[in-house]
Design a protein around this motif. Sequence first.
Motif, mmCIF file in Angstrom:
data_model
loop_
_atom_site.group_PDB
_atom_site.id
_atom_site.type_symbol
_atom_site.label_atom_id
_atom_site.label_comp_id
_atom_site.label_asym_id
_atom_site.label_seq_id
_atom_site.Cartn_x
_atom_site.Cartn_y
_atom_site.Cartn_z
ATOM 1 N N GLU B 105 0.837 -1.215 0.000
ATOM 2 C CA GLU B 105 0.000 0.000 0.000
ATOM 3 C C GLU B 105 0.868 1.261 0.000
ATOM 4 N N LEU B 106 1.942 1.213 0.757
ATOM 5 C CA LEU B 106 2.876 2.342 0.771
ATOM 6 C C LEU B 106 3.360 2.652 -0.653
ATOM 7 N N THR B 107 3.807 1.632 -1.374
ATOM 8 C CA THR B 107 4.325 1.892 -2.727
ATOM 9 C C THR B 107 3.214 2.383 -3.649
ATOM 10 N N ALA B 108 2.003 1.887 -3.453
ATOM 11 C CA ALA B 108 0.896 2.355 -4.297
ATOM 12 C C ALA B 108 0.613 3.837 -4.054
ATOM 13 N N VAL B 109 0.659 4.241 -2.782
ATOM 14 C CA VAL B 109 0.433 5.662 -2.468
ATOM 15 C C VAL B 109 1.561 6.520 -3.059
ATOM 16 N N VAL B 110 2.792 6.063 -2.911
ATOM 17 C CA VAL B 110 3.922 6.836 -3.428
ATOM 18 C C VAL B 110 3.833 6.948 -4.954
ATOM 19 N N GLY B 111 3.440 5.866 -5.607
ATOM 20 C CA GLY B 111 3.271 5.920 -7.067
ATOM 21 C C GLY B 111 2.194 6.920 -7.453
ATOM 22 N N MET B 112 1.071 6.846 -6.776
ATOM 23 C CA MET B 112 -0.060 7.733 -7.087
ATOM 24 C C MET B 112 0.304 9.192 -6.815
ATOM 25 N N ALA B 113 1.001 9.438 -5.714
ATOM 26 C CA ALA B 113 1.396 10.810 -5.375
ATOM 27 C C ALA B 113 2.324 11.368 -6.451
ATOM 28 N N ASN B 114 3.241 10.550 -6.921
ATOM 29 C CA ASN B 114 4.109 11.037 -7.994
ATOM 30 C C ASN B 114 3.305 11.339 -9.259
ATOM 31 N N GLU F 115 4.349 7.962 -12.316
ATOM 32 C CA GLU F 115 3.857 6.928 -11.407
ATOM 33 C C GLU F 115 4.649 5.627 -11.555
ATOM 34 N N THR F 116 4.807 5.160 -12.778
ATOM 35 C CA THR F 116 5.477 3.855 -12.917
ATOM 36 C C THR F 116 6.985 3.971 -12.655
ATOM 37 N N ASN F 117 7.588 5.113 -12.938
ATOM 38 C CA ASN F 117 8.978 5.331 -12.508
ATOM 39 C C ASN F 117 9.092 5.098 -10.999
ATOM 40 N N ALA F 118 8.153 5.648 -10.256
ATOM 41 C CA ALA F 118 8.184 5.507 -8.795
ATOM 42 C C ALA F 118 7.923 4.060 -8.382
ATOM 43 N N LEU F 119 7.018 3.380 -9.065
ATOM 44 C CA LEU F 119 6.720 1.988 -8.708
ATOM 45 C C LEU F 119 7.926 1.088 -8.966
ATOM 46 N N VAL F 120 8.579 1.287 -10.090
ATOM 47 C CA VAL F 120 9.786 0.507 -10.418
ATOM 48 C C VAL F 120 10.861 0.729 -9.352
ATOM 49 N N THR F 121 11.047 1.981 -8.984
ATOM 50 C CA THR F 121 12.054 2.314 -7.979
ATOM 51 C C THR F 121 11.656 1.769 -6.614
ATOM 52 N N ALA F 122 10.391 1.904 -6.282
ATOM 53 C CA ALA F 122 9.896 1.450 -4.982
ATOM 54 C C ALA F 122 10.141 -0.044 -4.799
ATOM 55 N N TRP F 123 9.852 -0.811 -5.829
ATOM 56 C CA TRP F 123 9.971 -2.265 -5.741
ATOM 57 C C TRP F 123 11.384 -2.742 -6.057
ATOM 58 N N GLN F 124 12.238 -1.811 -6.517
ATOM 59 C CA GLN F 124 13.618 -2.170 -6.857
ATOM 60 C C GLN F 124 13.650 -3.305 -7.887
#
Lengths: 137, 137, 137, 137, 137, 137
Positions: B105-114, F115-124
């Motif tokens: 959920e944390l990563t989903a929020v961070v993705g959405m915020a970006n 958004e997907t840049n952040a998701l890729v980075t978040a999940w490494q």
Amino acid sequence: MSKPLLPPVEYEAAGPEVRAVYDEIMTARGTDWINDFWKVLANDPVTLRRTWDSLRQVMAPGALDPLIKEMLYIAVSITNGCTYCINSHTAAARAKGLTDAQLAELTAVVGMANETNALVTAWQVPLDARFEGGGRG
Amino acid sequence: MSKPLLPPVEYEAAGPEVRAVYDEIMTARGTDWINDFWKVLANDPVTLRRTWDSLRQVMAPGALDPLIKEMLYIAVSITNGCTYCINSHTAAARAKGLTDAQLAELTAVVGMANETNALVTAWQVPLDARFEGGGRG
Amino acid sequence: MSKPLLPPVEYEAAGPEVRAVYDEIMTARGTDWINDFWKVLANDPVTLRRTWDSLRQVMAPGALDPLIKEMLYIAVSITNGCTYCINSHTAAARAKGLTDAQLAELTAVVGMANETNALVTAWQVPLDARFEGGGRG
Amino acid sequence: MSKPLLPPVEYEAAGPEVRAVYDEIMTARGTDWINDFWKVLANDPVTLRRTWDSLRQVMAPGALDPLIKEMLYIAVSITNGCTYCINSHTAAARAKGLTDAQLAELTAVVGMANETNALVTAWQVPLDARFEGGGRG
Amino acid sequence: MSKPLLPPVEYEAAGPEVRAVYDEIMTARGTDWINDFWKVLANDPVTLRRTWDSLRQVMAPGALDPLIKEMLYIAVSITNGCTYCINSHTAAARAKGLTDAQLAELTAVVGMANETNALVTAWQVPLDARFEGGGRG
Amino acid sequence: MSKPLLPPVEYEAAGPEVRAVYDEIMTARGTDWINDFWKVLANDPVTLRRTWDSLRQVMAPGALDPLIKEMLYIAVSITNGCTYCINSHTAAARAKGLTDAQLAELTAVVGMANETNALVTAWQVPLDARFEGGGRG
């Protein structure tokens, strides 16, 4: 303050798909007004609908409570330097109970994280083996 | 993986001010090892001391609990693209109880915020008067 | 201009820990006023104290002279897009002797660095072995 | 390490415009090798020429000396998280005399600037009138 | 290369909602494999579904053709420093016909934009009245 | 709105090198005015000349048409949060034919990419072997 790239779409001038989103927003929030983010985005009704549906899903209560999600949103918005987002999500967080003391600690953590992120990058610190995969076994 | 700009300072080779910080870190964490961030930073003992003292103060329990603070740290680190920081603070958060469901959920929020940060900026949305000062009266 | 998230704390309304920091700032700078960064931060006296102590330590004369440190501060602030920081540190640098010609060269370097950073990233250039560790042996 | 988007262009395989730039780089630096940034950029000879001419102009001695310019370059590269750029410009700065003590202070300033940039943004501090225009009268 | 925060979910081990998304991806692309972004994201099936549906909608042919959309994606990914995203979207763009000459011009524009963005910010250039609202009347 | 760090240089007050650039800009654009970016940059005539020459080269028709280049410029400017740049390049793109529908799709792509840049980075997410080198063989 500069003008948006396209003018906000007011409820009266909106088509039915836009009005449907506006109605859902006001119902979900228990308010009778729509903020400018949605009104400007309404120039693109497809993106308006997708963004509202996504945001509602992502910000719903789940494994994390909505106030924590708002705090994460603020942390990202500060790091990206988005004035609108900082102010609107701080307002949302306050409506969900954020205190001034919590806000102060949040900003201190965000400041510190930006500092140590820079220090790690500056020194080019290699990743410890124990932290690979975020510490999973 | 590239090398750090200066080699890590091992405990045996460290001077007394550095050893004192290392001892405090291990005591605070209940561990018998020091991660590379501190060992590389130890090339500058003054910054090592200041950074450790600051981090300890900022991350201590207060109006926000330590797990929430780790989550905020991760959110900033993702947004800045700091691989070391994402992995080390995810490890710290897991040690404090972060579940996989919370991480997701944390990563989903961070993705959405970006995403919405970018949309707000893209459209140049002006700040609603009600959100000024983060919604304070 | 939008309002800060909490109002500035004026000297007259400040508690003794805040006043002590304000006094140190005015003494260190030889001025009789406090800028808004500190007055807003004073809503969180612990962060105010820690930030002032850290900044004073980091910006003190050392291996680099204070004007160079101000220039580095400006370079970071430009890259992060922090309007307040660019203006306040340019004012500080001018007070320390920064000329218009130096300012012009500083901005040209910062512009160029942002361009080649992007080109390196765009082409995904691998690191030359000779540059590992920033060129240490 | 991932591969670049197009392979480096070696001297032997390069056309005359690329060779001319390579020769100028080696002469200017007093070396007999070319680093990968230029060799990858050589896939686009026009951009190679423009970038080299610009960099040479910007980094030449002027109102600021070349070591200060390298330090500014490093500060920007850290803030952008460009690993190649941090390492290559640290190597260049060391070749121009940067000491470990100066490097340590540089990173401390960059870390601190990233922190206070975030704090200013977090609190949405309005610009003091005295700082407008970077403090010009 | 560091490990992902949770392991990729392979088709054989996936539940029906995840398999349904994988099937749609392979059908849409005419391939028989799934890249790691989706396999790691599949640890969170709800975000997997939402992200795939959103991406498919956003990247579909419309007022802009899909190759232009891929180029925009690359431009953002470079600016954010996302290695995975640069490589995967360059591969997608090449599959849609991107030539080396187009790639070279794209990177040159992105480099230049990062430079002038920094120069504008550095000098704190106020917005010309004629550009307000992106030049709408 | 805050003031620029140095005042704009008007045509009448400009020296011959600056006037020459101004004349070229007006001729190239078929206009009789100069926007503030150039007038502020004119405080540094060398950088003014180099920047104008570079921009003219980079933005000229080539493998990509000028409207696509303007769209890439906007995408970078949004991601960097440069208000001036978003507005001025949107105005330029509109003058080259950008429609509101294209602008809306551009912003949707930029939002999604962030958004997907952040998701890729978040999940490494590690890079798939097939994407190395942007998918070149």
